[in-house]
Design a protein around this motif. Structure first.
Motif, PDB file in Angstrom:
ATOM      1  N   GLU A   1       0.881  -1.175  -0.007  1.00  0.00           N
ATOM      2  CA  GLU A   1       0.037  -0.057  -0.042  1.00  0.00           C
ATOM      3  C   GLU A   1       0.989   1.303   0.082  1.00  0.00           C
ATOM      4  OE1 GLU A   1      -3.905   1.376   2.415  1.00  0.00           O
ATOM      5  OE2 GLU A   1      -3.078  -0.464   2.740  1.00  0.00           O
ATOM      6  N   ALA A   2       0.340   2.119  -0.730  1.00  0.00           N
ATOM      7  CA  ALA A   2       0.845   3.627  -0.581  1.00  0.00           C
ATOM      8  C   ALA A   2       0.101   4.458  -0.411  1.00  0.00           C
ATOM      9  CB  ALA A   2       1.909   3.797  -1.918  1.00  0.00           C
ATOM     10  N   ARG A   3      -0.019   5.488   0.316  1.00  0.00           N
ATOM     11  CA  ARG A   3      -0.991   6.454   0.769  1.00  0.00           C
ATOM     12  C   ARG A   3      -0.283   7.978   0.656  1.00  0.00           C
ATOM     13  NH1 ARG A   3      -2.677   3.651   6.509  1.00  0.00           N
ATOM     14  NH2 ARG A   3      -3.597   2.007   5.880  1.00  0.00           N
ATOM     15  N   PRO A   4      -0.694   8.621  -0.720  1.00  0.00           N
ATOM     16  CA  PRO A   4      -0.172   9.954  -0.582  1.00  0.00           C
ATOM     17  C   PRO A   4      -1.418  10.809   0.175  1.00  0.00           C
ATOM     18  CG  PRO A   4      -0.987   8.974  -2.760  1.00  0.00           C
ATOM     19  CD  PRO A   4      -0.841   8.100  -1.857  1.00  0.00           C
ATOM     20  N   VAL A   5      -0.685  12.042   0.752  1.00  0.00           N
ATOM     21  CA  VAL A   5      -1.886  12.879   1.373  1.00  0.00           C
ATOM     22  C   VAL A   5      -1.533  14.294   0.874  1.00  0.00           C
ATOM     23  CG1 VAL A   5      -2.545  13.844   3.395  1.00  0.00           C
ATOM     24  CG2 VAL A   5      -2.075  11.407   3.273  1.00  0.00           C
ATOM     25  N   THR A   6      -2.400  14.921   0.177  1.00  0.00           N
ATOM     26  CA  THR A   6      -2.115  16.140  -0.453  1.00  0.00           C
ATOM     27  C   THR A   6      -2.317  17.294   0.703  1.00  0.00           C
ATOM     28  OG1 THR A   6      -3.153  15.302  -2.537  1.00  0.00           O
ATOM     29  CG2 THR A   6      -2.878  17.688  -2.390  1.00  0.00           C
ATOM     30  N   HIS A   7      -1.249  17.824   0.548  1.00  0.00           N
ATOM     31  CA  HIS A   7      -1.326  19.166   1.591  1.00  0.00           C
ATOM     32  C   HIS A   7      -1.583  20.658   0.862  1.00  0.00           C
ATOM     33  CE1 HIS A   7      -0.376  16.955   5.032  1.00  0.00           C
ATOM     34  NE2 HIS A   7       0.967  16.877   5.041  1.00  0.00           N
ATOM     35  N   GLU A   8      -1.150  20.573  -0.473  1.00  0.00           N
ATOM     36  CA  GLU A   8      -0.941  21.861  -1.087  1.00  0.00           C
ATOM     37  C   GLU A   8      -1.077  21.664  -2.850  1.00  0.00           C
ATOM     38  OE1 GLU A   8       2.483  24.111  -1.028  1.00  0.00           O
ATOM     39  OE2 GLU A   8       1.722  25.834  -1.216  1.00  0.00           O
ATOM     40  N   VAL A   9      -1.890  22.444  -3.451  1.00  0.00           N
ATOM     41  CA  VAL A   9      -2.016  22.212  -4.523  1.00  0.00           C
ATOM     42  C   VAL A   9      -2.034  23.441  -5.397  1.00  0.00           C
ATOM     43  CG1 VAL A   9      -3.310  21.613  -6.988  1.00  0.00           C
ATOM     44  CG2 VAL A   9      -3.552  19.984  -5.004  1.00  0.00           C
ATOM     45  N   ILE A  10      -0.781  23.920  -6.042  1.00  0.00           N
ATOM     46  CA  ILE A  10      -0.618  25.235  -6.899  1.00  0.00           C
ATOM     47  C   ILE A  10      -0.773  24.869  -8.235  1.00  0.00           C
ATOM     48  CG2 ILE A  10       1.046  27.105  -7.246  1.00  0.00           C
ATOM     49  CD1 ILE A  10       2.743  25.992  -4.917  1.00  0.00           C
ATOM     50  N   PRO A  11      -2.201  25.503  -8.649  1.00  0.00           N
ATOM     51  CA  PRO A  11      -2.519  25.375 -10.021  1.00  0.00           C
ATOM     52  C   PRO A  11      -1.740  26.568 -10.946  1.00  0.00           C
ATOM     53  CG  PRO A  11      -4.325  26.570  -8.664  1.00  0.00           C
ATOM     54  CD  PRO A  11      -3.217  26.211  -7.837  1.00  0.00           C
ATOM     55  N   MET A  12      -1.114  26.076 -12.064  1.00  0.00           N
ATOM     56  CA  MET A  12      -0.602  26.919 -12.857  1.00  0.00           C
ATOM     57  C   MET A  12      -1.018  26.554 -14.427  1.00  0.00           C
ATOM     58  SD  MET A  12       3.315  26.358 -10.941  1.00  0.00           S
ATOM     59  CE  MET A  12       3.015  24.515 -10.893  1.00  0.00           C
ATOM     60  N   GLY A  13      -2.145  26.810 -14.904  1.00  0.00           N
ATOM     61  CA  GLY A  13      -2.484  26.340 -16.229  1.00  0.00           C
ATOM     62  C   GLY A  13      -2.715  25.087 -16.497  1.00  0.00           C
ATOM     63  N   GLU A  14      -1.943  24.465 -17.384  1.00  0.00           N
ATOM     64  CA  GLU A  14      -1.985  23.045 -17.763  1.00  0.00           C
ATOM     65  C   GLU A  14      -1.222  22.298 -16.850  1.00  0.00           C
ATOM     66  OE1 GLU A  14      -0.098  21.782 -21.413  1.00  0.00           O
ATOM     67  OE2 GLU A  14       1.270  23.477 -21.407  1.00  0.00           O
ATOM     68  N   TYR A  15      -0.517  23.006 -16.004  1.00  0.00           N
ATOM     69  CA  TYR A  15       0.295  22.193 -14.811  1.00  0.00           C
ATOM     70  C   TYR A  15      -0.075  22.441 -13.360  1.00  0.00           C
ATOM     71  CZ  TYR A  15       4.003  21.361 -18.583  1.00  0.00           C
ATOM     72  OH  TYR A  15       4.488  21.182 -19.531  1.00  0.00           O
ATOM     73  N   ALA A  16       0.083  21.733 -12.400  1.00  0.00           N
ATOM     74  CA  ALA A  16      -0.385  22.143 -11.035  1.00  0.00           C
ATOM     75  C   ALA A  16       0.948  21.192 -10.065  1.00  0.00           C
ATOM     76  CB  ALA A  16      -1.670  21.755 -10.630  1.00  0.00           C
ATOM     77  N   LEU A  17       1.199  21.887  -9.273  1.00  0.00           N
ATOM     78  CA  LEU A  17       2.266  21.271  -8.504  1.00  0.00           C
ATOM     79  C   LEU A  17       1.578  20.804  -7.056  1.00  0.00           C
ATOM     80  CD1 LEU A  17       5.424  20.864  -8.337  1.00  0.00           C
ATOM     81  CD2 LEU A  17       5.276  22.289  -6.319  1.00  0.00           C
ATOM     82  N   GLU A  18       1.675  19.518  -6.801  1.00  0.00           N
ATOM     83  CA  GLU A  18       1.089  19.030  -5.357  1.00  0.00           C
ATOM     84  C   GLU A  18       2.308  18.765  -4.404  1.00  0.00           C
ATOM     85  OE1 GLU A  18       0.335  14.991  -5.685  1.00  0.00           O
ATOM     86  OE2 GLU A  18      -0.860  14.852  -3.918  1.00  0.00           O
TER      87      GLU A  18
END
Lengths: 126, 126
Positions: A64-81
């Motif tokens: 099992e792998a459990r990613p937990v998102t703290h932040e999403v920075i949207p940048m047009g067609e890209y986004a940083l998690e």
């Protein structure tokens, strides 16, 4: 679908693929031209190598792998998690750490384009 | 100044600050609200903690850090840098690995906003 929703959906599919040790599904969560930058290894490119990478991961006994998102920075067609993860082998946490993933909107779906992480567990004293 | 030039300039300043063990200059290369996600440790936030982080790094005997940019993905006021690094102690390479840095244009300068890396050196067999 906005970036945060798309990333949430991508992560749900990722968790399911890991639980099912499905290294056919896993490369489909990555863009064409994606790169994985794993700790203690070289950069992984192209979908065959990505399938191979996850196969080796399952061979280590990871269930099992459990990613937990703290932040999403949207940048047009890209986004940083930015977030955290834990990795389990049969209900035992074997690693936990931090993730940083550049997602890209491709073919109508948010997919991982640049995927990296590192452990938050201190190295043993030498 | 475009993102690639701004990142090049930021990295030149970073290399100089490390060579001079200047942990006053180092936090100024990061945005307000920056985060460092270092291997084998927790996320580092705020400029005092960033100065502290680099001070500890110098205390390990590190005298040089060499980031090498392989790719810049420009995304408006943000840009993602993917590359490699080597870290030296008195001309000896003590670590090498991969970097992934989200840069942000702030106050007319490109600064590091989310900074992470991991080693490419395999873990010793246990």
């Amino acid at each position: 679908m906005d970036a945060a929703e798309g990333i949430h959906e991508g992560n749900e599919r990722f968790k399911q693929a890991v639980r099912e040790a499905d290294n056919v599904a896993l490369p489909l969560l990555y863009t064409r031209g994606a790169q994985i930058l794993p700790p203690n290894g070289e950069t992984v490119r192209d979908s065959e190598s990505i399938a191979e990478f996850w196969r080796a991961f399952f061979d280590l006994g990871i269930t099992e792998a459990r990613p937990v998102t703290h932040e999403v920075i949207p940048m047009g067609e890209y986004a940083l998690e930015v977030g955290e993860y834990s990795v389990l082998s049969h209900d035992e946490v074997v690693d936990r750490g931090k993730i940083m993933v550049l997602w890209k909107h491709e073919d109508g779906v948010w997919k991982m384009h640049r995927d990296t992480w590192n452990s938050s567990v201190p190295l043993p004293e030498t």
